[in-house]
Design a protein around this motif. Structure first.
Motif, mmCIF file in Angstrom:
data_model
loop_
_atom_site.group_PDB
_atom_site.id
_atom_site.type_symbol
_atom_site.label_atom_id
_atom_site.label_comp_id
_atom_site.label_asym_id
_atom_site.label_seq_id
_atom_site.Cartn_x
_atom_site.Cartn_y
_atom_site.Cartn_z
ATOM 1 N N ARG A 6 40.013 47.103 14.307
ATOM 2 C CA ARG A 6 40.173 46.584 12.951
ATOM 3 C C ARG A 6 41.407 45.683 12.858
ATOM 4 N NH1 ARG A 6 42.222 50.745 8.819
ATOM 5 N NH2 ARG A 6 44.058 50.267 10.068
ATOM 6 N N ASP A 7 42.498 46.133 13.438
ATOM 7 C CA ASP A 7 43.743 45.362 13.325
ATOM 8 C C ASP A 7 43.647 44.009 14.026
ATOM 9 O OD1 ASP A 7 44.666 47.476 11.910
ATOM 10 O OD2 ASP A 7 46.030 48.240 13.454
ATOM 11 N N ILE A 8 43.015 43.985 15.205
ATOM 12 C CA ILE A 8 42.854 42.709 15.912
ATOM 13 C C ILE A 8 42.024 41.752 15.068
ATOM 14 C CG2 ILE A 8 41.801 41.567 17.926
ATOM 15 C CD1 ILE A 8 42.415 44.200 19.486
ATOM 16 N N LYS A 9 40.932 42.286 14.506
ATOM 17 C CA LYS A 9 40.056 41.429 13.701
ATOM 18 C C LYS A 9 40.794 40.920 12.450
ATOM 19 C CE LYS A 9 36.015 41.073 15.711
ATOM 20 N NZ LYS A 9 35.356 39.764 15.937
ATOM 21 N N ASN A 10 41.503 41.812 11.771
ATOM 22 C CA ASN A 10 42.220 41.376 10.565
ATOM 23 C C ASN A 10 43.252 40.300 10.899
ATOM 24 O OD1 ASN A 10 40.857 42.894 8.699
ATOM 25 N ND2 ASN A 10 42.301 44.598 8.731
ATOM 26 N N ALA A 11 43.982 40.514 11.981
ATOM 27 C CA ALA A 11 45.006 39.542 12.360
ATOM 28 C C ALA A 11 44.357 38.205 12.728
ATOM 29 C CB ALA A 11 45.821 40.080 13.537
ATOM 30 N N MET A 38 27.525 29.955 17.778
ATOM 31 C CA MET A 38 28.353 31.120 17.494
ATOM 32 C C MET A 38 29.008 31.007 16.123
ATOM 33 S SD MET A 38 31.735 32.305 19.606
ATOM 34 C CE MET A 38 32.973 31.505 18.583
ATOM 35 N N GLY A 39 28.935 32.083 15.336
ATOM 36 C CA GLY A 39 29.659 32.127 14.065
ATOM 37 C C GLY A 39 31.156 32.038 14.335
ATOM 38 N N ILE A 40 31.878 31.372 13.462
ATOM 39 C CA ILE A 40 33.309 31.153 13.702
ATOM 40 C C ILE A 40 34.119 32.440 13.736
ATOM 41 C CG2 ILE A 40 33.465 28.788 12.813
ATOM 42 C CD1 ILE A 40 34.341 29.991 10.132
ATOM 43 N N GLU A 41 33.534 33.544 13.212
ATOM 44 C CA GLU A 41 34.308 34.790 13.152
ATOM 45 C C GLU A 41 34.319 35.542 14.477
ATOM 46 O OE1 GLU A 41 31.264 34.408 12.397
ATOM 47 O OE2 GLU A 41 30.125 36.268 12.208
ATOM 48 N N LYS A 42 33.614 35.024 15.477
ATOM 49 C CA LYS A 42 33.503 35.770 16.734
ATOM 50 C C LYS A 42 34.696 35.567 17.673
ATOM 51 C CE LYS A 42 29.648 37.538 15.830
ATOM 52 N NZ LYS A 42 29.877 38.877 15.374
ATOM 53 N N VAL A 43 35.612 34.697 17.295
ATOM 54 C CA VAL A 43 36.748 34.421 18.178
ATOM 55 C C VAL A 43 37.726 35.600 18.170
ATOM 56 C CG1 VAL A 43 38.124 33.237 16.398
ATOM 57 C CG2 VAL A 43 38.409 32.610 18.804
ATOM 58 N N VAL A 44 38.270 35.914 19.349
ATOM 59 C CA VAL A 44 39.392 36.871 19.432
ATOM 60 C C VAL A 44 40.546 36.140 20.106
ATOM 61 C CG1 VAL A 44 37.966 38.950 19.481
ATOM 62 C CG2 VAL A 44 38.617 37.863 21.641
ATOM 63 N N PRO A 45 41.789 36.502 19.795
ATOM 64 C CA PRO A 45 42.908 35.727 20.321
ATOM 65 C C PRO A 45 43.054 35.801 21.837
ATOM 66 C CG PRO A 45 43.591 36.990 18.394
ATOM 67 C CD PRO A 45 42.212 37.452 18.741
ATOM 68 N N ALA A 46 43.058 37.017 22.381
ATOM 69 C CA ALA A 46 43.494 37.155 23.778
ATOM 70 C C ALA A 46 42.454 37.863 24.640
ATOM 71 C CB ALA A 46 44.807 37.936 23.826
ATOM 72 N N TRP A 47 42.514 37.578 25.916
ATOM 73 C CA TRP A 47 41.649 38.200 26.914
ATOM 74 C C TRP A 47 41.736 39.726 26.830
ATOM 75 C CZ3 TRP A 47 37.907 36.621 30.028
ATOM 76 C CH2 TRP A 47 37.566 37.407 31.131
ATOM 77 N N ASP A 60 42.174 41.545 24.358
ATOM 78 C CA ASP A 60 41.485 42.120 23.198
ATOM 79 C C ASP A 60 40.101 42.637 23.587
ATOM 80 O OD1 ASP A 60 43.641 41.438 21.617
ATOM 81 O OD2 ASP A 60 42.795 39.484 21.067
ATOM 82 N N LEU A 61 39.532 42.030 24.637
ATOM 83 C CA LEU A 61 38.201 42.460 25.068
ATOM 84 C C LEU A 61 38.222 43.906 25.550
ATOM 85 C CD1 LEU A 61 36.835 39.321 26.973
ATOM 86 C CD2 LEU A 61 36.382 40.042 24.622
ATOM 87 N N GLU A 62 39.368 44.343 26.031
ATOM 88 C CA GLU A 62 39.492 45.730 26.472
ATOM 89 C C GLU A 62 39.073 46.681 25.341
ATOM 90 O OE1 GLU A 62 43.408 47.282 26.584
ATOM 91 O OE2 GLU A 62 42.521 49.269 26.744
#
Ligand code: SF4
Lengths: 492, 245
Positions: free
Chosen positions: A72-77, A258-267, A269-271
């Protein structure tokens, strides 16, 4: 209320294209679905099986709650700086030989993809299972341009061959059972063996044979994406069958929507997400195939790569602080599988490719509340969805918020509905002790309705929809307050 | 201890026996019960149907009436859930921060009955006797909003003569959901049908729960079927001193 988060507001998903809106309001569509005994058996069986699997593998993870909080925190940030992460993603993909396209809505995205396919000279494409392309109605757009799309995910293939719409995010053909799938294959697959049985293994082999040819000849593939890592420009698709892997590696050209919301900042984060997603969705510890690619690798895999970034109502959703968490969804479908409403109505009743609890909060935000006004009410607010969501989206609170948005929008129109008048009258009565006491005395007139019995079995509309299936107790001779005053006298 | 009872509008008007049972239970345990006048409805029906503006005067009234008490008890997980988790939110959305703070304050001192008995009073054996076969339905808001967990079951296990049978798929919603039961009556009824089947499978004489609203749904369905299984609020069982047969 809206807040500027660095993203331009490009409006809601347009009408007339894609699959975000149903033909009728939820209660009417649900009534039809509820009458279909086969559908209810199929969905009830499938959801209870997957619920049990999920519960078992989630129970094994000692830090599950911490993982959910991290997700949740990663997504919110990410959502708070979505604009810069998207630009970083674009720059990294371009540096690695990919091309990035920005699509304001379904119409633009369909045009971009159609143009890209045409430029290759191909008149067919293979497709990896993707919610975004279902959302925008890409298959219809391609067909209209003379391009044949072949769905390669088994369940998606069943939906396509059945001229049907998906009814679940993860298991699009959850509403079909084996016998129905066999019939669809026999009818729609020219190369199907007439002696086909409905054994799962046999059906899977028939699909495999049907698809193998396509994998080897197709020159263009279209996929969605589960994640895109901004810092590296890497895209990722997770799947179970390996058919996605074939599409992502064999053709010359790959186009990802891809919807624009699918991005995560860092590699790294996939963990977090690669632990949360498979356990929540298929109830597996790890999904069998995780494909990752970054731009173009000379001599290996597709030599041409395009990423189409889709808005289609997402920045409008992002602008609402009480609704934007819906964009945090990783499409695991756990909330569908535990939802008592979804379990009984199935996905089609929601009218959108996003059904169930997440659909009830996402679809109305993507289209604007007026086009999916019945969806926020398609929930008893039981809260089971919130409990299982791997990124802790508080769906019940968001449903209550969207109901208020809808009522406030109606209010602004200045024509109060009968319901609004009832709600207003109830609040007016109950916020004043004398009026409330009088109203309670009037309720006692209801005793006349249950004269001969201790129950009331018939009431006029709208309460008739209660008494159609349920009795009401006959109002008592004395309310609690009256009893208290009679026996104890009044109090402060 | 001095306890303020928020009886809830539904219990007051349609199920007064639940309020009387709550009073007699708390008094039997040696506590002073007061019923502050001027109370009516927590506003949950309005809030959950989208009428937050209409709910505001109800929240204000509720907060005014109960702000003077150290402990407020209600025989409803759902109403306590609304008071604790929605009142301040609605006030804040309306821009009334003063009310939000006061409402939050009342929320922290408001308890659902089983929470109050187990957490605040520290009793699990309330000295009740109820010689019947009973199954317990954990209502959604007690279970998932308030997290009452097994507190109601611990209370029921200590009731003399009570034969407690586990309800299959207990955590599934009964289909009430406030105005959902009317707006989506067909889906609500489909959910109720499965709940009733599970209740009947237990062969219990009584289905109990901590919310009269959900019991109105389950009981309304059972009554329509003339099923012969009764519904009783948890408070009614805990107040009972019916001797063993
Ligand atoms: S809302 Fe949560 S539970 Fe539902 S699909 Fe999205 S991530 Fe999964």
């Amino acid at each position: 209320m809206s807040t500027f988060l660095g993203m331009p507001d490009v409006g809601h998903a347009p009408r007339g294209v894609g699959h975000l809106r149903g033909e009728e309001p939820f209660p009417a569509a649900a009534r039809k679905a509820l009458a279909n005994a086969q559908l209810r058996r199929n969905i009830g069986h499938a959801t209870s099986t997957i619920r049990a699997k999920r519960a078992a593998v989630v129970g094994e993870v000692p830090d599950w709650e911490e993982l959910r909080t991290a997700g949740r925190d990663i997504k919110n940030a990410t959502m708070h700086r979505l604009d810069s992460y998207l630009e970083q993603l674009e720059a990294n993909i371009q540096a690695r030989g990919g091309v990035v396209h920005w699509a304001r809505d379904a119409i633009e995205a369909n045009e971009i993809v159609t143009r890209l396919v045409k430029a290759t000279g191909s008149d067919e494409v293979v497709k990896v299972k993707s919610m975004a392309t279902q959302e925008i109605g890409l298959n219809e757009a391609l067909e209209a341009a003379g391009i044949t799309p072949y769905e390669t995910d088994l369940a998606e293939l069943i939906v396509q061959l059945g001229h049907d719409l998906p009814s679940h995010i993860l298991v699009p053909a959850i509403h079909r059972n084996r016998a129905e799938i066999r019939e669809i294959f026999l009818r729609e697959m020219p190369d199907a063996d007439p002696g086909l049985t409905d054994e799962p293994q046999v059906l899977a082999m028939a699909a495999r044979k049907h698809l193998r040819e396509k994998f080897l000849t197709a020159r263009v593939a279209i996929s969605g994406a589960n994640f895109a890592v901004a810092e590296t420009g890497t895209l990722s698709v997770v799947e179970s069958e390996g058919n996605g892997r074939m599409c992502l590696t064999l053709p010359q050209t790959l186009i990802t929507v891809m919807g624009i919301e699918k991005v995560v900042p860092a590699w790294t984060d996939l963990e977090v997400f690669l632990q949360l997603l498979p356990r929540s969705s298929t109830g597996e510890r790890m999904n069998p195939y995780t494909s990752m690619w970054t731009g173009v690798t000379p001599g290996d895999g597709p030599q041409e790569f395009h990423l189409v970034l889709l808005d289609n109502g997402r920045t409008a959703t992002l602008a609402d602080p009480d609704g934007r968490e819906a964009l945090n969804c990783i499409r695991c479908s756990a909330c569908l599988n535990v939802c008592p409403v979804y379990e009984r109505t199935g996905g089609h009743a929601y009218g959108s490719v996003y059904p169930g609890p997440i659909g009830a909060v996402l679809s109305p935000q993507l289209t604007g509340i007026e086009d999916n006004a019945s969806l926020p009410y398609a929930s008893s607010l039981c809260g089971a969805c919130y409990d299982v969501c791997p990124v802790k989206i508080d769906i019940p609170t968001m449903l209550v918020h969207l109901r208020a948005e809808h009522v406030d929008a109606r209010r602004a129109e200045g024509r109060p509905s009968p319901e609004a008048l009832v709600m207003r009258a109830a609040a007016w009565t109950m916020s004043n002790p004398r009026r409330w006491a009088l109203a309670q005395r009037l309720t006692r007139l209801g005793r006349l309705l249950g004269r001969r019995r201790d129950r009331i079995s018939q009431l006029p509309p709208p309460l008739s929809s209660w008494t159609a299936s349920r009795d009401l107790p006959r109002p008592p001779e004395e309310t609690f307050s009256e009893w208290w005053t009679r026996t104890r006298g009044s109090q402060p | 201890m001095r306890v303020a009872l928020f009886v809830t509008c539904l219990v007051d008007t349609l199920f007064p026996q639940v309020g009387r049972a709550t009073v007699s239970l708390l008094e039997r345990l040696g506590h002073e019960v007061v019923v502050p006048s001027g109370q009516s409805c927590c506003g949950q029906p309005q809030i959950n149907t989208g009428y937050q503006r209409e709910a505001l005067p109800l929240i204000r009234r509720h907060t005014d009436v109960f702000s003077a008490y150290d402990a407020v008890v209600a025989p409803s997980g759902s109403c306590v859930g609304s008071i604790r988790h929605q009142h301040a939110m609605v006030a804040r959305r309306a821009g009334d921060d003063g009310l939000a703070t006061a409402a939050h304050d009342v929320g922290t001192r408001t308890y659902e009955l089983s929470e109050f008995l187990v957490d605040v009073l520290g009793v699990e054996d309330v000295g009740a006797s109820f010689p019947h076969r009973v199954t317990y339905h954990p209502t959604c808001h007690s279970l998932r909003m308030l997290r009452v967990g097994d507190k109601p079951l611990r209370l029921l296990r200590n009731v003399r003569g009570l034969d407690l049978v586990e309800l299959p798929a207990a955590d599934q919603c009964c289909g009430f959901g406030g105005t959902f039961a009317v707006k989506n009556a067909d889906t609500s009824t489909a959910m109720l049908a499965d709940k009733m089947q599970h209740v009947l499978d237990t062969e219990a004489e009584v289905c109990t729960a901590g919310d009269s609203s959900c019991l109105m749904q389950i009981g309304g369905g059972l009554s329509r079927l003339r099923a012969g299984t009764r519904t009783l609020h948890l408070a009614e069982i805990l107040a009972s001193t019916e001797p063993a047969a």
